[in-house]
Scaffold this active site. Structure first.
Site, PDB file in Angstrom:
ATOM      1  CD  GLU A   1      -2.568  -1.862   0.473  1.00  0.00           C
ATOM      2  OE1 GLU A   1      -1.614  -2.668   0.598  1.00  0.00           O
ATOM      3  OE2 GLU A   1      -3.655  -2.198   0.004  1.00  0.00           O
TER       4      GLU A   1
ATOM      5  CG  HIS B   1      -2.863   4.626   0.752  1.00  0.00           C
ATOM      6  ND1 HIS B   1      -4.033   3.910   0.640  1.00  0.00           N
ATOM      7  CD2 HIS B   1      -2.296   4.225   1.908  1.00  0.00           C
ATOM      8  CE1 HIS B   1      -4.166   3.112   1.676  1.00  0.00           C
ATOM      9  NE2 HIS B   1      -3.118   3.273   2.459  1.00  0.00           N
TER      10      HIS B   1
ATOM     11  CD  GLN C   1     -22.067   7.063   0.708  1.00  0.00           C
ATOM     12  OE1 GLN C   1     -22.455   6.407  -0.235  1.00  0.00           O
ATOM     13  NE2 GLN C   1     -22.878   7.850   1.370  1.00  0.00           N
TER      14      GLN C   1
ATOM     15  CE1 TYR D   1       0.166   3.830   5.182  1.00  0.00           C
ATOM     16  CE2 TYR D   1      -0.669   1.669   4.564  1.00  0.00           C
ATOM     17  CZ  TYR D   1      -0.898   2.978   4.941  1.00  0.00           C
ATOM     18  OH  TYR D   1      -2.181   3.434   5.074  1.00  0.00           O
TER      19      TYR D   1
ATOM     20  NE  ARG E   1      -2.802  -6.427   2.364  1.00  0.00           N
ATOM     21  CZ  ARG E   1      -3.673  -5.494   2.710  1.00  0.00           C
ATOM     22  NH1 ARG E   1      -3.713  -5.059   3.967  1.00  0.00           N
ATOM     23  NH2 ARG E   1      -4.517  -5.006   1.833  1.00  0.00           N
TER      24      ARG E   1
HETATM   25  P1  FAD Z   1     -36.368   7.550  -0.142  1.00  0.00           P
HETATM   26  O1  FAD Z   1     -35.338   6.602  -0.578  1.00  0.00           O
HETATM   27  O2  FAD Z   1     -36.646   8.695  -1.016  1.00  0.00           O
HETATM   28  O3  FAD Z   1     -37.699   6.716   0.102  1.00  0.00           O
HETATM   29  C1  FAD Z   1     -38.926   7.326   0.377  1.00  0.00           C
HETATM   30  C2  FAD Z   1     -40.050   6.340   0.089  1.00  0.00           C
HETATM   31  O4  FAD Z   1     -41.261   6.853   0.603  1.00  0.00           O
HETATM   32  C3  FAD Z   1     -40.301   6.082  -1.383  1.00  0.00           C
HETATM   33  O5  FAD Z   1     -40.205   4.695  -1.667  1.00  0.00           O
HETATM   34  C4  FAD Z   1     -41.721   6.593  -1.631  1.00  0.00           C
HETATM   35  O6  FAD Z   1     -42.436   5.804  -2.575  1.00  0.00           O
HETATM   36  C5  FAD Z   1     -42.317   6.456  -0.253  1.00  0.00           C
HETATM   37  N1  FAD Z   1     -43.470   7.333   0.038  1.00  0.00           N
HETATM   38  C6  FAD Z   1     -43.533   8.676   0.005  1.00  0.00           C
HETATM   39  N2  FAD Z   1     -44.753   9.098   0.411  1.00  0.00           N
HETATM   40  C7  FAD Z   1     -45.460   7.989   0.709  1.00  0.00           C
HETATM   41  C8  FAD Z   1     -46.776   7.767   1.217  1.00  0.00           C
HETATM   42  N3  FAD Z   1     -47.613   8.768   1.523  1.00  0.00           N
HETATM   43  N4  FAD Z   1     -47.165   6.487   1.403  1.00  0.00           N
HETATM   44  C9  FAD Z   1     -46.355   5.441   1.123  1.00  0.00           C
HETATM   45  N5  FAD Z   1     -45.123   5.623   0.661  1.00  0.00           N
HETATM   46  C10 FAD Z   1     -44.663   6.870   0.470  1.00  0.00           C
HETATM   47  N6  FAD Z   1     -26.940   7.866  -1.138  1.00  0.00           N
HETATM   48  C11 FAD Z   1     -25.784   7.416  -0.677  1.00  0.00           C
HETATM   49  O7  FAD Z   1     -25.555   7.461   0.530  1.00  0.00           O
HETATM   50  N7  FAD Z   1     -24.840   6.911  -1.494  1.00  0.00           N
HETATM   51  C12 FAD Z   1     -25.020   6.828  -2.809  1.00  0.00           C
HETATM   52  O8  FAD Z   1     -24.139   6.360  -3.519  1.00  0.00           O
HETATM   53  C13 FAD Z   1     -26.237   7.278  -3.346  1.00  0.00           C
HETATM   54  N8  FAD Z   1     -26.455   7.232  -4.663  1.00  0.00           N
HETATM   55  C14 FAD Z   1     -27.650   7.675  -5.135  1.00  0.00           C
HETATM   56  C15 FAD Z   1     -27.855   7.615  -6.517  1.00  0.00           C
HETATM   57  C16 FAD Z   1     -29.054   8.056  -7.039  1.00  0.00           C
HETATM   58  C17 FAD Z   1     -29.263   7.999  -8.511  1.00  0.00           C
HETATM   59  C18 FAD Z   1     -30.060   8.560  -6.173  1.00  0.00           C
HETATM   60  C19 FAD Z   1     -31.366   9.021  -6.748  1.00  0.00           C
HETATM   61  C20 FAD Z   1     -29.838   8.639  -4.816  1.00  0.00           C
HETATM   62  C21 FAD Z   1     -28.633   8.206  -4.300  1.00  0.00           C
HETATM   63  N9  FAD Z   1     -28.349   8.272  -2.949  1.00  0.00           N
HETATM   64  C22 FAD Z   1     -27.181   7.813  -2.458  1.00  0.00           C
HETATM   65  C23 FAD Z   1     -29.282   8.914  -2.014  1.00  0.00           C
HETATM   66  C24 FAD Z   1     -30.076   7.888  -1.232  1.00  0.00           C
HETATM   67  O9  FAD Z   1     -30.711   6.993  -2.098  1.00  0.00           O
HETATM   68  C25 FAD Z   1     -31.077   8.620  -0.354  1.00  0.00           C
HETATM   69  O10 FAD Z   1     -30.375   9.439   0.535  1.00  0.00           O
HETATM   70  C26 FAD Z   1     -31.955   7.663   0.420  1.00  0.00           C
HETATM   71  O11 FAD Z   1     -32.669   6.838  -0.454  1.00  0.00           O
HETATM   72  C27 FAD Z   1     -32.927   8.422   1.303  1.00  0.00           C
HETATM   73  O12 FAD Z   1     -33.698   7.476   1.960  1.00  0.00           O
HETATM   74  P2  FAD Z   1     -35.156   7.780   2.515  1.00  0.00           P
HETATM   75  O13 FAD Z   1     -35.617   6.510   3.099  1.00  0.00           O
HETATM   76  O14 FAD Z   1     -35.116   8.973   3.385  1.00  0.00           O
HETATM   77  O15 FAD Z   1     -36.044   8.186   1.264  1.00  0.00           O
HETATM   78  P1  NAP Z   2     -26.678  17.823  -3.997  1.00  0.00           P
HETATM   79  O1  NAP Z   2     -25.520  16.969  -3.736  1.00  0.00           O
HETATM   80  O2  NAP Z   2     -27.128  18.786  -2.991  1.00  0.00           O
HETATM   81  O3  NAP Z   2     -26.373  18.594  -5.360  1.00  0.00           O
HETATM   82  C1  NAP Z   2     -27.257  19.500  -5.935  1.00  0.00           C
HETATM   83  C2  NAP Z   2     -26.609  20.216  -7.114  1.00  0.00           C
HETATM   84  O4  NAP Z   2     -27.521  21.096  -7.699  1.00  0.00           O
HETATM   85  C3  NAP Z   2     -25.415  21.042  -6.737  1.00  0.00           C
HETATM   86  O5  NAP Z   2     -24.415  20.809  -7.712  1.00  0.00           O
HETATM   87  C4  NAP Z   2     -25.910  22.473  -6.772  1.00  0.00           C
HETATM   88  O6  NAP Z   2     -24.769  23.176  -7.170  1.00  0.00           O
HETATM   89  C5  NAP Z   2     -27.039  22.421  -7.757  1.00  0.00           C
HETATM   90  N1  NAP Z   2     -28.168  23.300  -7.428  1.00  0.00           N
HETATM   91  C6  NAP Z   2     -28.768  23.482  -6.233  1.00  0.00           C
HETATM   92  N2  NAP Z   2     -29.821  24.324  -6.338  1.00  0.00           N
HETATM   93  C7  NAP Z   2     -29.899  24.679  -7.642  1.00  0.00           C
HETATM   94  C8  NAP Z   2     -30.764  25.535  -8.374  1.00  0.00           C
HETATM   95  N3  NAP Z   2     -31.764  26.176  -7.779  1.00  0.00           N
HETATM   96  N4  NAP Z   2     -30.537  25.698  -9.697  1.00  0.00           N
HETATM   97  C9  NAP Z   2     -29.534  25.042 -10.293  1.00  0.00           C
HETATM   98  N5  NAP Z   2     -28.670  24.233  -9.650  1.00  0.00           N
HETATM   99  C10 NAP Z   2     -28.853  24.053  -8.347  1.00  0.00           C
HETATM  100  O7  NAP Z   2     -27.932  16.927  -4.314  1.00  0.00           O
HETATM  101  P2  NAP Z   2     -28.136  15.666  -5.235  1.00  0.00           P
HETATM  102  O8  NAP Z   2     -27.107  15.575  -6.290  1.00  0.00           O
HETATM  103  O9  NAP Z   2     -29.568  15.759  -5.639  1.00  0.00           O
HETATM  104  O10 NAP Z   2     -27.946  14.450  -4.262  1.00  0.00           O
HETATM  105  C11 NAP Z   2     -28.907  14.173  -3.253  1.00  0.00           C
HETATM  106  C12 NAP Z   2     -28.322  13.369  -2.135  1.00  0.00           C
HETATM  107  O11 NAP Z   2     -27.993  12.068  -2.564  1.00  0.00           O
HETATM  108  C13 NAP Z   2     -27.052  14.010  -1.651  1.00  0.00           C
HETATM  109  O12 NAP Z   2     -27.058  13.971  -0.264  1.00  0.00           O
HETATM  110  C14 NAP Z   2     -25.984  13.115  -2.100  1.00  0.00           C
HETATM  111  O13 NAP Z   2     -24.928  13.076  -1.162  1.00  0.00           O
HETATM  112  C15 NAP Z   2     -26.675  11.773  -2.181  1.00  0.00           C
HETATM  113  N6  NAP Z   2     -25.967  11.012  -3.204  1.00  0.00           N
HETATM  114  C16 NAP Z   2     -24.773  10.521  -2.888  1.00  0.00           C
HETATM  115  C17 NAP Z   2     -24.045   9.869  -3.831  1.00  0.00           C
HETATM  116  C18 NAP Z   2     -22.700   9.302  -3.489  1.00  0.00           C
HETATM  117  O14 NAP Z   2     -22.046   8.765  -4.366  1.00  0.00           O
HETATM  118  N7  NAP Z   2     -22.263   9.365  -2.262  1.00  0.00           N
HETATM  119  C19 NAP Z   2     -24.536   9.738  -5.121  1.00  0.00           C
HETATM  120  C20 NAP Z   2     -25.770  10.275  -5.407  1.00  0.00           C
HETATM  121  C21 NAP Z   2     -26.475  10.929  -4.441  1.00  0.00           C
HETATM  122  P3  NAP Z   2     -24.704  24.721  -7.548  1.00  0.00           P
HETATM  123  O15 NAP Z   2     -25.586  25.378  -6.551  1.00  0.00           O
HETATM  124  O16 NAP Z   2     -23.272  25.091  -7.444  1.00  0.00           O
HETATM  125  O17 NAP Z   2     -25.181  24.787  -8.946  1.00  0.00           O
HETATM  126 FE1  SF4 Z   3     -17.792   0.741   4.322  1.00  0.00          FE
HETATM  127 FE2  SF4 Z   3     -20.161  -0.186   5.060  1.00  0.00          FE
HETATM  128 FE3  SF4 Z   3     -19.933   1.125   2.749  1.00  0.00          FE
HETATM  129 FE4  SF4 Z   3     -18.916  -1.352   3.092  1.00  0.00          FE
HETATM  130  S1  SF4 Z   3     -21.083  -0.752   3.113  1.00  0.00           S
HETATM  131  S2  SF4 Z   3     -17.876   0.361   2.156  1.00  0.00           S
HETATM  132  S3  SF4 Z   3     -18.218  -1.255   5.192  1.00  0.00           S
HETATM  133  S4  SF4 Z   3     -19.596   1.973   4.784  1.00  0.00           S
END
Ligand code: FAD
Ligand code: NAP
Ligand code: SF4
Length: 678
Positions: A172, A260, A347, A174, A222
């Site tokens: 790695e 790294h 994460q 080190y 390692r």
């Molecule tokens: P949600 O996942 O939004 O779930 C809410 C649920 O509530 C939905 O299934 C909806 O149908 C249901 N619902 C709403 N209202 C009602 C109602 N009245 N009755 C019944 N059901 C209802 N996060 C990460 O940490 N790492 C990532 O790599 C990552 N990648 C992502 C990639 C994409 C493309 C997207 C879109 C998101 C990603 N996220 C990632 C974000 C992550 O998915 C969200 O932070 C997470 O899903 C939030 O969980 P939640 O349970 O709060 O809400």
């Molecule tokens: P986000 O991370 O908050 O990004 C939103 C983007 O939109 C920013 O680039 C912002 O940048 C822009 N924005 C905000 N308001 C705007 C406006 N009014 N007009 C135009 N641009 C605007 O949100 P997200 O991409 O929707 O992700 C949602 C959540 O899912 C986040 O918490 C993220 O961490 C999580 N997620 C995580 C991963 C992962 O790999 N860890 C992957 C997907 C999602 P500017 O304001 O500079 O334009």
């Molecule tokens: Fe780390 Fe848990 Fe994500 Fe695996 S699932 S990479 S152990 S945070």
């Protein structure tokens, strides 16, 4: 399990391994991983509890996070050290806890060398690392001898503290790796120059530890089998080093992949499962001692395939055992579908460590919090309604039910998972399927009553004692002239396939979702994360080495499926808020796909011709077919108002609570903690 009575599903994984002086019950080694609990004596009870759970889960051999043998070897100021006898005493808590469950544990001795984040760091030569602001002091001949002795003293202290052995960290990038590679070793004394002299430091350490600790002490080395940096080792040097540490007394050789500072991802979720076991396989015929392979092995089928092919004798898993301490027991008892799979997101584990926070796990918030977060049976069972089966609702519902509450889980969609159903479609995020499989099984096991295709309203929620709103988010609507033009589409419609976009696409917003949508649109066909050979070619990894040191070849990215513009309003680098250990991978992927990444953009409007923007005072027209809006999210919780008159406890979690910068880590953590407290 025995040779005469093999495991019916995973015969190689559960075959005992005879090390000569002891026999390991299976082929799973819990790989070394820094958790942050190593650095303070006050955290040792927590560290002991963390390892004890993994030992109870049946892991054959555990390796601790890295401990430095002295101050010069610290990873960071006052990082975990085992160099004095008073430090050894506290380790008894750890070794006793592991032995109480019949498992074995080795201490990893890690000297950071020029990776130490402090001014006292030393290295073979005065060559600064590109990822560290400090320049190391070159070791004198006496200094080299002092470092060797520090390793030996540390190993002896480990044995006194009850460890079954040590792992010497030689990979790695080190200190030991800094000696073995010409990249960082410019010495012209007995420890530099040709390959034999460069590896002498490492070999002396192994030889003297064996001498000092006796024959019945596990000594893992390692070995960096593929450095993935220019000036790394050539293949014949890797082989020579393996043979030399074998002759010097190593019991096992573990695989190290990449420094790294390498610009090739090695453990992130977009790396194919088992992508590097081929390098261990290449070494197998060259040595007689057992080899451990590693990196992106997260399910028993993957481990079994590698072992059955004879590529290695053991598999190392670190993060998968953080995600599920019962991983081994579940595989052993043919409960594979109950495994809470590590999705390799980094994460809550590595990103935390890099931020100087205690490690945990996105899918298992109890990891490293075993003494603090517990899901004890409730004495007061409630009727609990959880609205929303996204990550927050799933975690809350299943833990509450496990504790004895009567839980009904509603989702308006026809499948559980919420936004994870979009995330799993992103190339390189296929692992998200596993989390959904895990929760589906948990729902069955814990007796949660699941009501899909049911949008819960106030009427449906009467009669419950607690109502948990986990209703997620709604995408932010932007105020832009032409926002209602047919060219403008939302990310959900693009990802779920409702809208097919054209050959040129602008993405407004460069947060996590903007980056993911860009990755989705530049790829077409099967994901490279499912095909190691394609992935190796894309990143320039050459397991056959060819003429290149370090196992690097020219990267050959496949052409992008579309021309993409990824835009943000704020100036500067895009993706600044992405994960510390993964943001660079997303940026590098999009760069290789020739995505135009523009910051400091002012959006002027959309019309037939495309998206008009202003940048550095100049107007430009991006002649795109579609504009995908990924401008963040807002909490979605209309039920809060509707439930205002109810005499019931209402809890709001996940995206419904806070959408700004919400991720699944926070959603699952919040859901789990609420369920633990109900
Ligand atoms: P949600 O996942 O939004 O779930 C809410 C649920 O509530 C939905 O299934 C909806 O149908 C249901 N619902 C709403 N209202 C009602 C109602 N009245 N009755 C019944 N059901 C209802 N996060 C990460 O940490 N790492 C990532 O790599 C990552 N990648 C992502 C990639 C994409 C493309 C997207 C879109 C998101 C990603 N996220 C990632 C974000 C992550 O998915 C969200 O932070 C997470 O899903 C939030 O969980 P939640 O349970 O709060 O809400
Ligand atoms: P986000 O991370 O908050 O990004 C939103 C983007 O939109 C920013 O680039 C912002 O940048 C822009 N924005 C905000 N308001 C705007 C406006 N009014 N007009 C135009 N641009 C605007 O949100 P997200 O991409 O929707 O992700 C949602 C959540 O899912 C986040 O918490 C993220 O961490 C999580 N997620 C995580 C991963 C992962 O790999 N860890 C992957 C997907 C999602 P500017 O304001 O500079 O334009
Ligand atoms: Fe780390 Fe848990 Fe994500 Fe695996 S699932 S990479 S152990 S945070």
């Amino acid at each position: 399990m025995t040779a005469a009575n093999p495991h019916p599903l995973y015969p190689h994984l559960f075959a005992p391994l005879d090390l000569g002086f002891c026999t390991l019950p299976n082929r799973v080694l819990m790989g070394s991983m820094h958790t942050g609990l190593e650095d303070h004596a006050r955290d040792f009870p927590k560290l002991a509890a963390y390892f004890a759970e993994r030992a109870a889960g049946g892991v054959g051999l555990i390796v601790t996070g890295g401990f430095s043998p002295n101050i010069a070897g610290w990873l960071k100021p006052f990082g975990g050290t085992l160099g004095w006898s008073w430090q050894a005493r506290k380790h008894r808590q750890v070794t006793d806890a592991v032995h109480a469950h019949g498992s074995r544990i080795c201490l990893q001795i890690l000297h950071a060398g020029r990776y130490g984040y402090h001014p006292l760091q030393v290295a073979p030569s005065r060559i600064k690392s590109p990822i560290n602001p400090f320049t190391p002091r070159a070791l004198s001949a006496r200094g080299v001898e002092r470092q060797i002795q520090a390793f030996v003293d540390s190993a002896r202290l480990a044995r006194d503290a009850g460890y079954d052995g040590v792992e010497v960290m030689g990979s790695e990038g080190y200190l030991l790796n800094q000696f073995t590679a010409p990249r960082t070793n410019g010495r012209d004394d007995a420890f530099g120059g040709d390959a034999t002299r460069r590896m002498r430091f490492a070999v002396e350490i192994v030889r003297r530890i064996r001498e000092a600790c006796g024959p019945d002490f596990i000594l893992i080395y390692r070995l960096s089998m593929i450095d993935l940096v220019d000036g790394g080792l050539a293949w014949d040097e890797v082989v020579a080093q393996a043979r030399a540490v074998e002759a010097a007394g190593a019991t096992l050789v573990n695989t190290g992949i990449g420094w790294h500072e390498a610009r090739v991802p090695t453990i992130s979720t977009s790396v194919p499962r088992g992508a590097f076991s081929g390098i261990t396989a290449r070494l197998k015929p060259e040595v007689a001692l057992p080899l451990v392979t590693t990196n992106r092995i997260n399910m028993p089928t993957v481990a079994e395939r590698i072992l059955a092919a004879g590529d290695a004798d053991m598999v190392s898993m670190a993060r998968p055992l953080l995600a599920d301490p019962q991983w081994v027991a579940k595989a052993r008892d043919a409960r594979t579908d109950e495994i809470n799979t590590c999705i390799a997101c980094n994460q809550a584990c590595l990103d935390h460590v890099f931020e100087n926070k205690r490690a945990s796990c996105l899918v298992n918030p109890r990891a490293c919090a075993e003494t603090e977060l517990n899901y004890a049976p409730t004495r007061e069972p409630w009727r609990v309604a959880v609205v929303g089966a996204g990550p927050a609702g799933l975690a809350c519902a299943t833990i509450a039910a496990e504790r004895g509450h009567q839980v009904t889980l509603f989702d308006a969609a026809s499948a559980i998972g919420g936004q994870f159903n979009l995330a799993k479609r992103i190339p390189g995020k296929e692992e998200f399927h596993e989390t959904l499989r895990y929760f589906a099984r948990r729902i069955e096991q814990t007796g949660v009553e699941l009501r899909l295709d049911t949008r819960a309203d106030a009427a449906a929620l009467s009669g419950f004692d607690h109502i948990v709103l986990a209703t997620g988010i709604t995408p932010r609507v932007i105020d832009l002239p032409g926002a209602d033009h047919p060219k403008v589409v939302g990310y959900r419609d693009v990802l779920d396939g409702s809208v097919a976009v054209g050959a040129k696409v602008a993405i407004i917003g460069a947060g996590g979702i903007g980056f993911d949508v860009a990755e989705f649109l530049v790829h077409e066909g099967p994901s490279p994360a499912l095909d190691p050979a394609r992935w190796h070619a894309e990143w320039g990894v050459d397991l056959a080495y060819g003429d290149n040191r370090g196992g690097l070849a020219p990267a050959r990215p496949e052409p992008p499926a579309r021309e993409i513009w990824l835009l943000q309003r704020s100036p500067g680098k895009l993706g600044g808020k992405l994960g510390k250990t993964t943001g660079w991978i997303h940026r590098a992927t999009l760069k290789a796909k020739r995505v135009h990444m523009l910051g400091g953009v002012e959006y002027l409007g959309v019309d037939e011709r495309g998206l008009r923007i202003r940048r550095d005072g100049e107007e430009q027209l991006l002649a795109v077919d579609h504009v995908v809006v990924c401008a963040g999210q807002e909490p979605f919780k209309p039920l809060v108002e509707q439930l205002g008159g109810f005499n019931v406890q209402v809890h709001v979690i996940g995206g419904a609570d806070v959408a700004a910068e919400l991720d699944a880590k926070r959603a699952i953590d919040q859901g789990s903690r609420l369920a633990a407290a109900l």
